[in-house]
Write a protein that holds these residues in place. Structure first.
Motif: not given
Length: 830
Positions: A308-315
């Motif tokens: 779900l969060d794959r497109d969010k920034p790494a941090e």
């Protein structure tokens, strides 16, 4: 016709049964003088009411208690053989008492009362009772087949016979024959719960997705309150590519679990995965958050959170990655501890583990546990963080301990090469596993050329085929996450496309029964009369109509409509009180309610504590508002009290009209009317008048004993009491047997203690079995000692019902020495 079939099927057995232990044979006409039948009816209602109250108040329902109830119901049925309820209650009591032969006789008589209404429910029960008497399987099969083949038998009865035939064939390890018969059962009654459950059992391991969907829709319709059935349907639809319908049913299953207070994390995860696959990330995220709040180390939920969060920034993803890594490491650590490996500061030092697994002492289960734990850890690290020293060490370990032909190993090696940019080596490994591992096939698609329209078209087709084969769960989520960018969406598998309209219609229509049952069936309750005098039974007609033109409704403890009818009442006027469970009854006329069909049944409402309240307050008016609860369920309130409410698919239906119990005051004028009714009234009116005396006398006696009442008023009360008791005594000589019997019974309860023994002696010394039975009823309300004495004195009676009753009372007394029970109070015998 059905009776002839049964007789032929069990010829010798039935002859013995009919001539043996039956209490009443097949009585279907009024006993004695037809002019006295209304009094017999009235007396039957009171005896049956006593039996129901006795069962309700007993602390320990033993065989002797049910034997007593059976005798009382049999007596009521003999007095009024046209009343369906008595035969049904008698059959239930006989079954509980372990007397199947007596139950069969009762059900046979019940069927004779009104064959049009009672055949389905009665004969379904009778089939089961006959089967219990047959010893050999061939006899049972022959009996059931004869019933099934008789076309004049109602379809629901033939369905039950076919279902029992299927169960016998299944027990014989003959699944092919079982399937043939279960199909016949469902053809005749599409919502037969037992047949639907057996069909799903037979199909659980089948590869035919279309057939499994149909079977599960049938099971959900037949047994709709079972959350496991709803969950199985959601899972099957998800696996078949019907993601929209699957989401509907997952939502229903999760909601049912929450209402029951037993939410299943796996079902919630599957629901979240299906939402993610359908590109509803917001709803999926909410469910994943719920799962992780409950268990922060739920690995599958953590994987889905990372997707779900794959497109969010790494941090923003780092905390989830750390949690997933630790959860997977904990699983690996648990495996290592179970293997006896001492874990040092370097959790990924698997040297000792490798030596253990390569030795002869390592079991297959241990090797499998290691393979799963290491492979999961390695897949997580590769996919979400990329190749590293840790992945190299894990992969090196897996190469050493996993079989060379392992598809999982090939997939992980392939992805390792792929993510390192070594496409040629990656292709070799991934192709070796692609037909066995969907994530390996996904790696090949990631590598595929899509620089031309044709290449993109081919990639989309291959991706669509892969997702169609694996459209659900965590695997489906990984595939959808990768393939969504190419326009690949979940579609129904080719083998189930023909069911698309049916699946969507069922997902659209049937869930409404959970949220608004009245759209599927309507309940109407009409009192037979609104105003009631003291002693008159309060009766109402319950009607249930199936509003659907498409869907049948099962009437079964597992069905859409349960047979149980539960009644509450709200009392208004001088006494204001809410009373729960004042009456209870069961639907008897049908086992299935077909589309647009209506069933009707008359129930009695003045039972238990309500009867006590009415009897103890004859001078008061009682306006009463009743409510019928269908599918009753007991729940705990916040203050830990138990209340009965409508369960799933149930309804609480208030009566439209208020029912009144009219007041009655003992005055010179009313007493004169009473005397006239006792001497020249109609037979049933005499019974009601005796009830009036039974209500007035205790009330007047309490008034005479009240210290706050002036003496001059007490002097007016005593003559009234004496006059009422005198008139009651005269009624013991009435020409109508039922009136004499009821007057004697009431006299035994109201007369002074020093006269009770004489009244009881006269009741038991006559030639009337009914009076003998009533003497036992009266004695039970006086004291256990008196009841035992009367039973012992009647133990030599020749009437079989009296013999059975006295034996049961004596046996109950023996049990009561260690487990005491209670008997109905003197004021609650109507």
């Amino acid at each position: 016709m059905l009776k002839r079939i049964v007789t032929r099927a069990v010829a010798g057995f039935c002859v013995t049964l009919i001539s043996g232990s039956s209490l009443l044979g097949q009585a279907v006409a009024p006993a004695g003088d037809a002019n006295n039948f209304p009094a017999d009816q009235a007396l039957a209602a009171r005896i049956s009411g006593y039996a129901q109250l006795m069962l309700h108040q007993q602390a320990n329902l033993t065989k002797p208690v049910f034997d007593q109830a059976a005798v009382l119901y049999a007596t009521a049925a003999k007095l009024n053989p046209r009343e369906v309820r008595y035969w049904g209650l008698l059959a239930e009591a006989e079954i509980e008492a372990g007397n199947n032969a007596g139950a069969i006789d009762a059900l046979r008589s019940l069927e004779n009362v009104d064959p049009r209404d009672t055949i389905p429910a009665v004969w379904v029960r009778m089939i089961d009772l006959y089967l219990q008497q047959l010893q050999q399987t061939p006899e049972k099969l022959n009996y059931l087949e004869k019933i099934y083949n008789e076309q004049s038998v109602p379809a629901s009865v033939r369905s039950h016979a076919a279902q029992r035939m299927a169960e016998l064939r299944y027990d014989q390890a003959a699944p092919g024959l079982a399937r043939q018969w279960v199909d016949k059962a469902l053809e005749l009654n599409h919502v037969n719960p037992q047949a639907a459950r057996l069909l799903w059992t037979l199909l659980a391991d089948s590869d035919d997705q279309s057939e499994k969907i149909k079977a599960l829709q049938t099971l959900v319709q037949a047994d709709p309150a079972n959350v496991a059935n709803v969950t199985a349907l959601a899972q099957q639809l998800a696996l078949s590519g019907f993601y929209d319908a699957a989401i509907t049913w997952y939502a229903q299953a999760v909601g049912m679990g929450q209402v029951a207070g037993a939410s299943d994390p796996q079902t919630i995860f599957d629901y979240a995965a299906e939402l993610y696959i359908a590109n509803n990330a917001l709803s999926a995220s909410s469910l994943v958050t719920q799962l992780l709040q409950s268990d922060a180390h739920d690995v599958d939920a953590l994987f889905l959170r990372l997707l779900l969060d794959r497109d969010k920034p790494a941090e923003l993803r780092s905390k989830t990655i750390d949690s997933a890594r630790q959860a997977l490491l904990d699983e690996l650590t648990e495996v290592r501890k179970n293997a006896g490996i001492a874990i040092g500061s370097d959790a990924y030092d698997l040297t000792a583990d490798r030596q253990l697994l390569q030795g002869d002492q390592a079991s297959a289960d241990l090797k499998a546990s290691y393979a799963v734990a290491v492979a999961d850890q390695l897949w997580f690290e590769l996919y979400f963080t990329g190749p590293s020293d840790v992945t190299d060490r894990l992969l090196d370990f897996l190469r050493a301990v996993a079989p060379a032909e392992s598809a999982t190993l090939a997939r992980l090696e392939g992805w390792n090469y792929l993510l390192r940019g070594q496409k040629d080596q990656a292709k070799v490994k991934l192709q070796a596993a692609a037909d066995r591992d969907p994530l390996a096939a996904l790696g090949l698609l990631r590598m595929a050329d899509h620089s031309t329209d044709q290449a993109l078209h081919d990639l989309t087709l291959n991706g669509q085929a892969l997702l169609s084969d694996h459209p659900a769960g965590l695997i489906g989520a990984f595939l959808a996450s990768e393939l969504r960018q190419y326009g690949v969406r979940v579609q129904p598998h080719q083998s189930v496309v023909a069911r698309t309209d049916e699946v969507r219609a069922f997902a659209r229509d049937w869930p409404q029964i959970y949220t608004n049952p009245s759209t599927f069936y309507t309940v109407r309750i009409r009192p037979l009369k609104v105003s009631h005098q003291i002693g008159q039974p309060i009766l109402a007609r319950v009607e249930i109509q199936n509003n659907s033109s498409l869907y049948a409704l099962s009437i079964d403890p597992m069905g859409a409509i349960h047979p149980d009818l539960w009644f509450d009442v709200r009392i208004q006027g001088a006494i204001q009180e809410n009373m729960s469970g004042v009456a209870f009854d069961r639907l008897m006329q049908a086992v299935v309610l077909e589309p647009k069909q209506t069933l009707s049944q008359i129930v009695r409402l003045d039972r238990g504590a309500l009867a006590t309240l009415l009897d103890n307050n004859p001078q008061l008016a009682f306006p009463m508002s009743f409510t019928l609860i269908l599918n009753p369920q007991t729940v705990k309130t916040q203050d830990d009290k138990a209340v009965v409410v409508p369960g799933l698919l149930g309804q609480a239906v208030p009566f439209i009209r208020i029912i009144n119990r009219e007041p009655s005051q003992p005055t010179n004028a009313t007493v004169k009317t009473l005397i006239d009714d006792l001497q020249a009234g109609l037979p049933e009116k005499k019974i009601e008048t005796i009830d009036l005396i039974d209500a007035w006398v205790p009330s007047l006696q309490r008034l005479a004993a009240d210290a706050n009442i002036p003496d001059d008023q007490k002097q007016q009360v005593r003559p009234l009491v004496n006059q009422l008791l005198f008139q009651l005594s005269r009624s013991r000589q009435d020409t109508i047997p039922a009136v004499r019997a009821w007057a004697s019974y009431t006299s035994a309860l109201l007369t002074a203690k020093d006269n009770q023994s004489e009244v009881l002696r006269q009741m038991r010394s006559g030639n009337s079995p009914v009076e003998m039975i009533l003497s036992v009823m009266a004695a039970q309300q006086i004291s256990p000692e008196v009841a035992l004495e009367v039973a012992e004195r009647l133990s030599f009676a020749t009437d079989p019902m009296v013999q059975r009753l006295t034996t049961a009372v004596q046996e109950a007394a023996k049990i009561a020495t260690t487990q005491p029970t209670t008997a109905p109070s003197p004021d609650t015998n109507k």
